[in-house]
Design an enzyme around this catalytic site. Structure first.
Site, PDB file in Angstrom:
ATOM      1  CG  ASP A 287      16.614  89.844 105.441  1.00 50.35           C
ATOM      2  OD1 ASP A 287      15.563  89.168 105.516  1.00 50.35           O
ATOM      3  OD2 ASP A 287      17.672  89.379 104.962  1.00 50.35           O
TER       4      ASP A 287
HETATM    5  C1  NOJ Z   1      15.824  86.269 105.467  1.00 55.76           C
HETATM    6  C2  NOJ Z   1      16.617  86.321 104.205  1.00 55.76           C
HETATM    7  O1  NOJ Z   1      17.862  86.945 104.430  1.00 55.76           O
HETATM    8  C3  NOJ Z   1      15.910  87.034 103.061  1.00 55.76           C
HETATM    9  O2  NOJ Z   1      16.651  86.863 101.896  1.00 55.76           O
HETATM   10  C4  NOJ Z   1      14.514  86.524 102.905  1.00 55.76           C
HETATM   11  O3  NOJ Z   1      13.875  87.177 101.839  1.00 55.76           O
HETATM   12  C5  NOJ Z   1      13.766  86.736 104.206  1.00 55.76           C
HETATM   13  N1  NOJ Z   1      14.427  86.008 105.266  1.00 55.76           N
HETATM   14  C6  NOJ Z   1      12.319  86.308 104.095  1.00 55.76           C
HETATM   15  O4  NOJ Z   1      12.202  84.956 104.061  1.00 55.76           O
END
Ligand code: NOJ
Length: 764
Positions: A287
């Site tokens: 993430d």
């Molecule tokens: C953080 C989020 O937790 C995740 O779900 C997402 O795909 C990413 N950012 C990218 O935007």
């Protein structure tokens, strides 16, 4: 003859003897191509393939990288997120394939969570449809639009089970139940990916957030997760596995730690469970800045240490930490990471690009002509409308307050009445980044269009969502676009009351603004914000019939609203077609068919509350003090998992089992008759639950193991039959073995988890 056939089959199945199929030659061709490419790659270029940066079209995290174009030219980037449109992706792709030494195309990822330009209901709302076909269709439409917009890869489905409505991201999942969640996870993967890898109208899926991001302590986003093995394996992990078994091409690690070890550096989770046990073949992306976050988590002393731990644990692509491009080559040279492990991960990323056909044509997904025709088409909007109306849950309907008649005056009151932006909810991709919310149908417009010429629609806003300045500031900083009316609170309420008095019926459109749920949007109060409660009270006092639409990204505590409404619907955030879908339901063109995929508590103190709880040694009996209960509120929720009314009235009778005893090899048949004794036709979702009465470990009082949708005309009866197999009775026993133990079980069939008929049987 039989022997000969058997021998022939054995020969064919043994690949050593088999003639090469199209698939094996394809794989050989791909391997040859990738081997050749990898033989030319430097360590830096390999680390580059494992690096993802954010472009600047959308912001979905805490940091941005200014110079990502230079990184691309230097061969230090394999993938970008937050870049789309054919024009922009073509422009960036051109940099990669024309300016870099090895001309390796970029992979474009984006959060296409519930639609791309045509926005569908938030995923929790879609889950309330309990309609796998429609959930798959929604993902397929999202894939069609996203892929036409230059996107190769969606960071979805988000499959985190959550039993904590304080957590803002509960809106993004399928609710509290592992069994239902697993079916939905698979449907979403099928919808995004289709069955032909590389089709230009599909995108790669990414199951996230691995793992158990939905169970943070105290419901606060990013908080630690502390969970028993049994709970982990039984109630949380199977949903990720279901997505992987459905073929999800990639997986994303979660921000949280799990029993002390952050997921991104969790060797057991990524290497043992995901790779070895589940045989996951795709690649793992972290993430956003999750590698860097190992430092504040307190398990890595610096970014190099964080890179080492993450890579060793099985995190293969670094989203936005910049740790891999900086340290992987050095870590390989120092012998801390093997070249073979690096190559394995690079190969997985290159394979994904190869299967998408990007080495043949890096611009396959960047076709402006296709994009012009693909977005927000009448067909896409029709699917969105149908999914949206199926996602609405009728929580209460006293004295047949609904459906509405197509005549008379309706007053639509509340901050959601004439609102477009909030209708599409959080995580709405190009819906927010490209202002596509301006194409959303408001509640007022929907009622006018669907209601027809004999319906007069009046409107008053009545209140802002909330008046808290600090909250307003935070919401607006994150793109909420909330303005404040010049009139005082009192003036607005008075106007609403005057408007209500002129009408035959009032439709209240109240609840959360879209920014009150989603990432970094946890709340300790899960109420309709106070100014809107006051508004509802004032309108109720007019004595007019009140139909309340509750907009929200989570279950809310709705006792007060229920008491002041004749009918109440949970409408979530229904997306682009909101107004039409809501009007279809209010006027009865579609009898409500949604069922709650998550429990609605009476108050916050009951959290976590879920239907599949344990019995305890002192279950509530309504008499004895020394029982598992609260002094101030009932144990039961306001609306249970599986609850959802219809304009039909479904009565269950004649529950029958095929046998009182079954052998492990047998399936139990459970049948029931459902009769529509209501005044309207409608669709019911009949649910089947089981309970193991005596086991080696304590078992939940109910577990969902089946459901069936049945359409019944007014007055019609149908018999519905379920099957219960051995697998449905299994659980992790005392020794963490997945078994079904012989003994007595109960089976329940009904309209919701708290309204069932029951019977008993014995597993021999
Ligand atoms: C953080 C989020 O937790 C995740 O779900 C997402 O795909 C990413 N950012 C990218 O935007």
């Amino acid at each position: 003859m039989r022997i000969v056939v058997g021998l022939f089959a054995a020969l064919v199945m043994n690949t050593a003897f088999a003639a090469p199929t199209a698939k094996t030659t394809d794989t050989a061709k791909m391997n040859k191509f990738i081997n050749n490419l990898m033989s030319k790659m430097t360590l830096e270029e390999k680390a580059g393939q494992l690096t993802q940066y954010s472009a600047d079209m959308s912001k979905t995290g805490n940091t941005v990288r200014e110079n990502y174009r230079e990184d691309i030219i230097a061969g230090r980037v394999g993938s970008l997120l937050n870049a789309f449109t054919p024009k922009f992706t073509r422009e960036l792709q051109q940099v990669a394939v024309e300016k870099t030494r090895l001309k390796i195309p970029l992979l474009f990822g984006y959060d296409v969570i519930h639609g791309h330009r045509t926005i569908f209901p938030i995923p929790l709302g879609e889950a309330a449809s309990w309609d796998m076909k429609r959930i798959e269709d929604a993902a397929a439409v999202a894939a069609k639009e996203a892929s036409a917009d230059g996107i190769h890869w969606t960071f979805a489905p988000m499959v985190d089970i959550s039993r904590d409505p304080r957590w803002g991201r509960i809106m993004e999942g399928a609710g509290e139940d592992v069994w239902l969640g697993s079916k939905i996870a698979a449907a979403r993967v099928r919808g995004f990916q289709g069955d032909k890898p590389g089709a230009t109208d599909r995108v790669l899926a990414c199951v996230k957030h691995f793992a158990v991001y939905g169970a943070p302590v105290a419901g606060r986003d990013y908080n630690p997760v502390d969970m028993s093995d049994r709970e982990l394996w039984e109630s949380y992990l199977p949903v990720y596995k279901a997505a992987i078994d459905a073929g999800a091409a990639t997986a994303m690690t979660s921000f949280n730690d799990i029993n002390g070890v952050p997921a991104t550096a969790n060797d057991w989770l990524l290497n043992d469970v995901l790779r070895k046990q589940w045989k996951f073949k795709g690649f793992v992306v972290t993430d956003y800045t999750a590698i860097y976050e190992l430092i504040p988590h307190g398990v890595a002393k610096d970014l190099k240490d964080a890179a080492l731990q993450s890579f060793r644990a099985g995190s293969e692509m670094d989203m936005m930490s910049g740790a891999y491009p900086k340290y992987l080559p050095q870590l390989v040279k120092e012998g801390k990471i093997s070249k073979a492990q690096l190559d394995t991960s690079v190969r997985r990323v290159l394979e994904a690009k190869y299967k998408l056909g990007l080495f043949d044509d890096p611009y396959r997904f960047s076709d402006e002509k296709r994009a012009e025709k693909a977005m927000l088409t009448p067909e896409n909007r029709a699917v969105a409308r149908d999914v949206a109306r199926r996602s609405l849950v009728l929580l209460k309907n006293d004295n047949g307050a609904l459906p509405l008649k197509r005549e008379g005056t309706i007053a639509v009151i509340g901050p959601m009445a004439d609102n477009q932006r909030d209708l599409i909810g959080a995580w709405s991709a190009a819906g927010s980044a490209m202002d596509e919310w301006k194409k959303a149908i408001t509640v007022i417009d929907g009622l006018k269009q669907v209601g027809g010429s004999k319906v007069k629609v009046l409107h008053a806003k009545g209140s802002e969502f909330f008046y808290d300045e600090a909250m307003l500031k935070v919401q607006n900083e994150h793109g909420a676009n909330l303005t404040k009316d010049k009139r005082s609170r009192e003036e607005m309420i008075n106007e609403a009351v005057r408007t209500a008095k002129k009408a035959d019926v009032v439709v209240m459109a109240i609840g959360e603004s879209h920014g009150l749920s989603g990432e970094a949007a946890s709340r300790t109060s899960i109420r309709v914000p106070e100014p809107q409660q006051e508004l509802l009270k004032a309108v109720r006092a007019t004595g007019k019939p009140v139909i309340t639409l509750i907009f929200s990204g989570r279950p809310l505590a709705l006792e007060a609203e229920a008491a002041q409404s004749d009918a109440m619907l949970a409408v979530w955030f229904p997306g682009t077609e909101s107004g039409n879908a809501i009007a279809d339901v209010l006027f009865g063109d579609h009898s409500p068919s949604g069922k709650l995929p998550v429990t609605f508590p009476r108050n916050e103190g009951q959290i976590p509350i879920y239907y599949s709880h344990k019995n305890t040694g002192r279950p509530y009996d309504g008499k004895d003090k020394y029982r598992s209960q609260y002094l101030d509120v009932a144990n039961t929720p306001l609306y249970a998992f599986g609850h959802g009314l219809s304009y039909g009235k479904f009565d269950y009778s004649d529950l029958k089992l095929s046998s009182a005893k079954i052998k492990p090899t047998q399936k139990l048949k459970v049948s029931v008759t459902i009769t529509n004794n209501g005044e309207h036709d409608g669709e019911e979702t009949a649910q089947l639950y089981v309970r193991d009465m005596v086991a080696s470990v304590t078992r939940p009082v109910k577990q969902l193991r089946g459901f069936q949708k049945v359409f019944l005309k007014k007055g019609e009866s149908k018999q519905v039959t379920f099957e219960v197999a051995l697998e449905d009775l299994k659980f992790y026993d005392k020794n963490m073995k997945w078994v079904a133990e012989p003994g007595d079980f109960k089976v329940f069939v009904g309209t919701s988890s708290d309204n069932v008929k029951e019977a008993g049987f014995t597993l021999l």
